[in-house]
Design a protein around this motif. Structure first.
Motif, short mmCIF file in Angstrom:
data_model
loop_
_atom_site.label_atom_id
_atom_site.label_comp_id
_atom_site.label_asym_id
_atom_site.label_seq_id
_atom_site.Cartn_x
_atom_site.Cartn_y
_atom_site.Cartn_z
N SER A 197 8.50 0.81 4.11
CA SER A 197 7.94 -0.44 4.63
C SER A 197 7.96 -1.53 3.56
N HIS A 198 7.59 -1.17 2.34
CA HIS A 198 7.59 -2.15 1.25
C HIS A 198 9.01 -2.54 0.88
N MET B 135 4.02 10.32 4.71
CA MET B 135 3.43 8.98 4.74
C MET B 135 3.83 8.17 3.51
N GLU B 136 3.97 8.83 2.37
CA GLU B 136 4.37 8.11 1.16
C GLU B 136 5.75 7.47 1.36
N LEU C 223 8.35 0.06 13.85
CA LEU C 223 8.32 1.52 13.96
C LEU C 223 7.50 2.14 12.84
N LEU C 224 7.70 1.64 11.63
CA LEU C 224 6.95 2.18 10.49
C LEU C 224 5.46 1.95 10.67
N GLN C 225 5.10 0.80 11.19
CA GLN C 225 3.69 0.50 11.42
C GLN C 225 3.10 1.42 12.48
N SER C 226 3.90 1.76 13.50
CA SER C 226 3.41 2.67 14.54
C SER C 226 3.14 4.06 13.97
N ILE C 227 3.96 4.48 13.02
CA ILE C 227 3.74 5.78 12.37
C ILE C 227 2.44 5.75 11.57
N ILE C 228 2.25 4.66 10.82
CA ILE C 228 1.05 4.54 9.99
C ILE C 228 -0.21 4.56 10.84
N GLU C 229 -0.17 3.90 12.01
CA GLU C 229 -1.36 3.81 12.86
C GLU C 229 -1.60 5.07 13.68
N GLU C 230 -0.53 5.68 14.23
CA GLU C 230 -0.69 6.82 15.13
C GLU C 230 -0.72 8.16 14.40
#
Length: 943
Positions: free
Chosen positions: A414-415, A407-408, A393-400
């Motif tokens: 994510s980390h 974002m921070e 889910l976090l990756q989808s936010i970063i990409e979309e």
């Protein structure tokens, strides 16, 4: 009527012609043509008829196109500008006025120009143009118009102050506005000026002045009362929340024109000042008074308040019906969905969160609200340890949503998930990018902390794996660079952990650099720092001096160090090592101090050999005073050492109570000496039951295992005899002394003589008074033993022979009739003294000569001779008193008392026997002097 209209037109045309400038820059200098004049006259006629003015605009525009350089142009520009001004077309009016070339510094024209600037928000230009004109003396400038100019000028400065981002400039503009508003306080514009002053005071950090104005205005403006009170409450909330709530309570939603929105405004204010509990507590009242138009908005505020207070169920109960009845295009739908997602996340209801996030995505695809919803869903997965779902889910936010406002937080989460999955390298790589990308982020310290923790976690779990050292050292500098931020929570703890890793991986120099380059404020951590530095010096460089310095500092800062016993043992070993190289310093004492700390705390981790070393070290400090054949007196410092030695011997013997059995076998016979020393120490401390019990245990073992090579069998019997004496069992004591005397046991001369001395004393003391006579065999035996001991005088065995002489004199004199006892005692003491000071035979010469070889024995001999002299002087005083020789009485009494007092001082207090005799004699003489009775009516021997 027609004549009047004709006259007016002629007058207007005359005015137009008369106002043509003598030399205009862009105007024709030739007289207007007949057609131009007629056209101008027609426009003037239309202008005169107000109902025809809408048509004038077109005529003027046509005229200007046909005659662009007409001498009438400025007049028509004024007309056209006024038309636009009347229709609120401020920009057009302003542009038209700007095209006029003749002098426009007339009050009406200036007024219109200033007003256009004001309406167009050209505040800077307005201030620059208007302020100088206020100081000009215009004859046709009325007070009303001047006040209006002051008001718009004040408003212009105010607006610049509000809109300016620079604090100093903003304050300057607001201060200037304040001056002009104050100048209007006596004008009809007073109330408006006061309202603006309140806003200025609120902006200039003078909130109480602002509140006072708002409340005063509310009292005189009933139609604006509620709005003004709410403004007052907003300002009050900045310095006194309770006053703000009190003011809100006075707001009445049913008064004035404000009634339709008063309830909602009240709710908004409560929400803005974070009075969520207050808002929820009056929700029934608010919902009762609110109109249907604003009901939905109020419910959303209530739901958000409940969410903020973590009343998740209440928030859901409020907002679920709202969402159910809300129109799909409602402006509140998005925020309501997000609030419901947050509430269900608070309850950790993942299914509900997934449901509402799906609705959000369907309704607002591509909207940033979707990113907010997904982020909350990801946080739910994180808490449920569904790390893979969370990461997706976090990756989808970063990409979309690359421009997502949070974002921070997304990146940091994510980390953090990677950290929880123990993916240390990936976690550190991502965090390093985060720190460099957002160096001023409010989350940067959390990112730095996580970065440090990921490094520590990886290398703490495999401290011995030196295969990774190239990678470890490569990352070390990056970690140290992050640690320079001293605002990181627990930074000192992390530095210690890092230094510990370096120490364990044998990077001693680097560990020292880390520790010495960073000061530590917290005392316990400072202690840990010194401990690590100490270990680095010891194990890395074999620098015992530096090790000792820092290890001592560590214990000083925190005596309760978790590793304290290991530190003490290491310090013990270090001091012992140093003492081997240099015996001039007190290294042995320091070694003993640290070993004692461990023995007292946990003796199980110390070897028996080391415990015995410690016990004997303390014992040796007072060994010169510990003589079983010549008991000494002990001062407080001595007794402290005695207690320490006894405690440590107990630990060595594992002998803690009267229920403990002494365990010695053939391999631990060395414990015999320790046990005997402990009984001696207990005797000094007057712990007689423990002393007797341990001696009985030792005696039993020696008897049951007589074939073992015991070293102290006779000393054990002697000690038992003494113990029975101190426990007031004289028959038992006599039996042990007789055992030593009669069985011809091989013992040293001093033990044999001491045994005989104590036996003689006990034989006499054990007899009833009515049986004490020269004819009694026991008395004869006692006197015979004492006399023989006296005659066999030998300096090494002293004071046994001296005490035997004194005891013989006291016992023998006590057997005489009462009236002759003092005379007999005096005679016997003089003879004894003569015997010990004689030099006329070989034995006496040897006795006296040996004193020069043994200073301590010489001091002891001199002290006992002084005791003889004190007793003799006391008896002489008694006899002189009998013969009425008062002067001699006084001389002898003073001499006796002086000697007794001298014997009680450290140098001459050489034995317990001597001290007790001196005290008894001194007390007796003081009592006699106080009572003024006959002296020395009875003779008492002191034991």
């Amino acid at each position: 009527m027609k004549i009047f209209r004709l006259i007016s037109l002629l007058f207007l045309l005359s005015f137009l012609i008369a106002t043509i400038p003598a030399s205009a820059s862009n105007r024709s200098t030739t007289p207007p043509s007949h057609e131009e004049t007629l056209f101008a006259r027609r426009i003037a006629r239309l202008w005169e008829d107000k109902e025809s003015r809408p048509y004038v605009k077109g005529q003027i525009v046509t005229f200007m196109e046909q005659y662009p350089k007409s001498q009438f142009l400025d007049n028509f520009l004024i007309m056209l500008g006024d038309l636009c001004f009347a229709e609120n077309e401020w920009q057009q009016a302003f542009d038209l006025y700007n095209r006029i070339e003749k002098d426009l510094n007339t009050v009406p024209m200036l007024d219109k120009r200033f007003y256009c600037l004001y309406k167009l928000r050209y505040y800077k230009v307005l201030c620059e143009e208007l302020e100088p004109h206020l100081n000009h003396d215009y004859k046709d400038l009325s007070d009303e118009l001047r006040e209006r100019w002051q008001m718009i000028l004040a408003d212009a400065f105010f607006q610049q102050g509000i809109e300016n981002s620079t604090n100093n400039q903003s304050r300057q503009f607001l201060t200037k506005a304040q001056i002009y508003y104050k100048s209007l306080l006596k004008s009809p514009l007073r109330e408006r000026a006061l309202l603006q002053l309140a806003r200025i005071y609120a902006s200039l950090d003078e909130p109480r002045k602002a509140v006072k104005i708002y409340i005063n205005l509310a009292a005189i403006q009933p139609e604006q009362r509620n709005a003004l009170l709410l403004e007052a409450a907003k300002v009050q909330a900045t310095y006194d929340i309770y006053s703000a709530l009190s003011t809100i309570a006075t707001v009445n939603g049913s008064q004035g024109t404000f009634s339709e929105t008063a309830v909602l405004q009240k709710a908004k204010l409560l929400f803005d000042i974070k009075a969520y509990e207050q808002l929820l507590s009056i929700q029934d009242e608010l919902l009762r008074d609110i109109s249907d138009v604003h009901r939905q908005e109020l419910l959303i505020l209530l739901g958000k308040s409940a969410l903020t207070l973590k009343k998740f169920q209440e928030a859901i109960a409020i907002l679920f019906p709202v969402l159910d009845t809300m129109a799909p295009d409602s402006p509140y739908r998005k925020s309501t969905l997000l609030t419901l997602i947050a509430a269900h996340r608070g309850l950790h209801d993942i299914k509900a969160v997934e449901k509402y996030v799906s609705v959000l995505e369907n309704n607002f695809a591509g909207d940033e609200a979707v990113a907010h919803g997904r982020f909350m869903q990801a946080l739910c997965y994180d808490k449920a340890q569904r790390f893979e779902d969370c990461q997706n889910l976090l990756q989808s936010i970063i990409e979309e949503f690359p421009s997502f406002t949070r974002m921070e937080s997304v990146a940091l989460t994510s980390h953090r998930v990677l950290y929880q999955q123990q993916q240390w390298p990936q976690c550190r790589k991502g965090l390093s990018i985060f720190i460099h990308r957002w160096p001023k982020s409010p989350h940067v310290r959390e990112a730095k902390t996580l970065f440090i923790q990921a490094f520590l976690q990886e290398y703490e779990k495999e401290p011995e794996n030196t295969n990774h050292d190239p990678q470890f050292l490569a990352e070390l500098d990056a970690v140290l660079n992050v640690m320079k931020d001293d605002q990181i929570p627990h930074n000192e703890e992390y530095l210690l952990r890092l230094a510990q890793i370096l120490y364990q991986r044998q990077h001693y120099t680097k560990a020292l650099e880390v520790l010495e380059d960073h000061p530590f404020s917290q005392q316990e951590r400072c202690s840990q720092k010194h401990l690590l530095i100490a270990l680095c010096h010891k194990n890395g460089f074999n620098d015992l001096s530096s090790f000792i310095h820092h290890a001592e500092k560590a214990l000083q800062l925190n005596p309760s160090l978790p590793e304290k016993n290991n530190v003490h043992l290491n310090l013990f070993a270090a001091y012992i090592k140093l003492s081997e190289d240099d015996n001039t310093k007190n290294f042995q004492d320091e070694a003993a101090r640290h070993l004692c700390a461990v023995v007292v705390d946990d003796s199980s981790i110390v070897t028996v050999d080391n415990i015995l070393w410690l016990a004997n070290t303390y014992y040796d400090k007072i060994a010169t005073k510990i003589n079983p054949y010549n008991p000494q007196t002990f001062n407080n410092d001595d007794l402290t050492i005695v207690k320490q030695a006894a405690t440590v011997f107990q630990k060595a013997l594992r002998f803690d109570s009267l229920n403990t059995l002494l365990e010695i076998n053939e391999n631990t016979l060395f414990m015999e000496t320790a046990a005997l020393k402990l009984t001696t120490l207990w005797g000094i401390l007057e712990q007689y039951p423990q002393q007797l019990f341990l001696l009985q245990q030792l005696d039993k073992q020696q008897r049951q295992n007589s074939s073992w090579p015991w070293k102290h069998r006779l000393e054990t019997l002697y000690a038992l005899a003494q113990a029975w004496t101190t426990n007031h069992d004289i028959p038992q004591a006599i039996s042990f002394y007789k055992l030593l005397v009669n069985n011809n046991l091989r013992c040293n001369t001093q033990l044999r003589c001491a045994t005989q001395l104590h036996l003689a004393r006990l034989l006499f003391d054990n007899l009833p008074l009515n049986e004490r006579s020269l004819d009694n065999p026991t008395i004869k035996d006692s006197l015979d033993i004492l006399h023989k001991l006296q005659m066999r005088k030998s300096l090494p065995q002293e004071p046994i022979h001296l005490e035997a002489a004194l005891d013989y004199a006291f016992i023998r004199a006590s057997l005489e009739p009462k009236e002759r006892q003092n005379q007999e005692l005096l005679s016997l003491l003089r003879k004894a003294k003569e015997f010990f000071t004689a030099t006329d035979d070989i034995l006496s010469k040897d006795y006296m000569a040996n004193q020069e070889l043994h200073p301590e024995k010489k001091r002891l001999f001199q002290a006992y001779l002084m005791l003889f002299d004190a007793h003799i002087a006391r008896l002489q005083a008694f006899l002189a008193n009998k013969e009425q020789q008062q002067q001699q009485v006084e001389i002898q009494m003073n001499a006796a008392m002086t000697i007794y007092e001298t014997l009680l001082k450290d140098h001459f207090a050489v034995s317990k026997y001597l001290v007790d005799q001196a005290k008894s004699g001194l007390d007796a003489m003081r009592w006699i002097c106080a009572e003024e009775k006959n002296m020395f009516s009875d003779i008492k021997r002191v034991h």
